[in-house]
Design an enzyme around this catalytic site. Structure first.
Site, short mmCIF file in Angstrom:
data_model
loop_
_atom_site.label_atom_id
_atom_site.label_comp_id
_atom_site.label_asym_id
_atom_site.label_seq_id
_atom_site.Cartn_x
_atom_site.Cartn_y
_atom_site.Cartn_z
CG HIS A 45 -1.96 -1.02 1.25
ND1 HIS A 45 -2.80 -1.26 0.18
CD2 HIS A 45 -2.30 -1.93 2.20
CE1 HIS A 45 -3.61 -2.27 0.48
NE2 HIS A 45 -3.32 -2.69 1.69
CG ASP A 82 -3.05 -8.46 0.89
OD1 ASP A 82 -2.25 -8.80 1.78
OD2 ASP A 82 -4.05 -7.75 1.09
CG HIS A 84 -6.78 -5.34 1.99
ND1 HIS A 84 -6.46 -6.42 2.78
CD2 HIS A 84 -7.80 -4.70 2.61
CE1 HIS A 84 -7.25 -6.44 3.84
NE2 HIS A 84 -8.08 -5.41 3.75
CG ASP A 169 -5.30 -9.95 3.57
OD1 ASP A 169 -5.01 -10.55 2.51
OD2 ASP A 169 -5.08 -8.73 3.73
#
Length: 263
Positions: A45, A82, A84, A169
């Protein structure tokens, strides 16, 4: 607001970047075939001038830049599994064809980027591939995404090195996503990536740890990955078990994405 710090945070962040770079260098120079950068803090990120989403420095983006600038590679593939979207990694390579960035992630989850229409710009157009999947998606959807989109895209691109933003995740027990993958499902993805690297780039493959917020799941996922990279697939285990049945784990959700992407 997501990134709290202490006096050791800078050293930890630089060490994480250094670990990812060391893995890439060892793989490209032929010292090892594949590697795992077991790092914290995560990185995908982080933007060039902004820590973001638990990430301070973008470990995998820095490692990819190192491969291109210092190790003289011309094409690097990044696969982000991931839950995200890796907005920082996408932003770093959005305008170049030297990196093919592919991400599977949950629709609408933090940071809100990663629409299928985000495909790069300028000479980088077409070298960003986003696969946003709905809540409830699990092993079936992720396997279909690999078979229908990720494998063909990488085969067409022919990377000299494959990097993986390995977040766990997407597991059904993770508190920060609503996806339903299992440890067995992750094992299958790992195997597919190893086979793909073997066929495309002499096995050059580096996993860089990203998210994963159920620590029990995370430790089993990492152990399984290590056993697989050591060629001991029989030692992989799934003591957590399968997700509660989810009708949302339907590969047909990829049909519109495939049409949009031209697959």
């Amino acid at each position: 607001a997501d990134n709290y710090i202490c006096r050791h945070s800078g050293a930890a962040a630089y060490t994480a970047v250094g670990a990812a770079i060391a893995c890439v260098e060892a793989v490209v120079l032929g010292e090892v075939t594949c590697a795992l950068a077991l790092v914290r803090p995560p990185g995908h990120h982080a933007l060039r001038r902004r820590p973001y989403g638990f990430c301070f420095l973008n470990n995998i983006a820095c490692a990819a830049e190192y491969a291109l600038r210092r190790l003289n590679l011309n094409r690097v593939g990044i696969v982000d599994i991931d839950a995200h979207h890796g907005n920082g990694t996408q932003a770093q390579f959005y305008g170049t064809d030297a990196v093919l960035y592919i991400s599977t992630h949950q629709v609408g989850l933090f940071p809100g980027t990663g629409a299928v229409t985000e495909r790069g710009e300028g000479v980088g157009t077409g070298y960003t591939v986003n696969i946003p999947v709905p809540a409830g998606s699990g092993d079936a959807v992720l396997q279909a995404a690999f078979g229908r989109i990720i494998v063909p895209a990488l085969e067409h691109y022919r990377p000299e090195l494959i990097l993986v933003s390995a977040g766990y995740d997407a597991h059904w027990r993770d508190p920060l996503s609503a996806l339903t993958a299992t440890l067995r499902g992750f094992d299958s993805l790992h195997e597919a990536l190893v086979e793909l690297a073997s066929s495309l780039c002499a096995g050059r493959l580096v996993f860089v740890l990203e998210g994963g917020y159920d620590t029990d799941v995370l430790r089993h996922a990492i152990c399984n990955l290590v056993w697989l990279l050591l060629g001991q697939r029989e030692r992989c285990a799934d003591p957590v078990g399968s997700a509660p049945r989810s009708g949302a784990d339907d590969p047909s959700c990829l049909d519109l994405i495939c049409r949009e992407l031209g697959f």
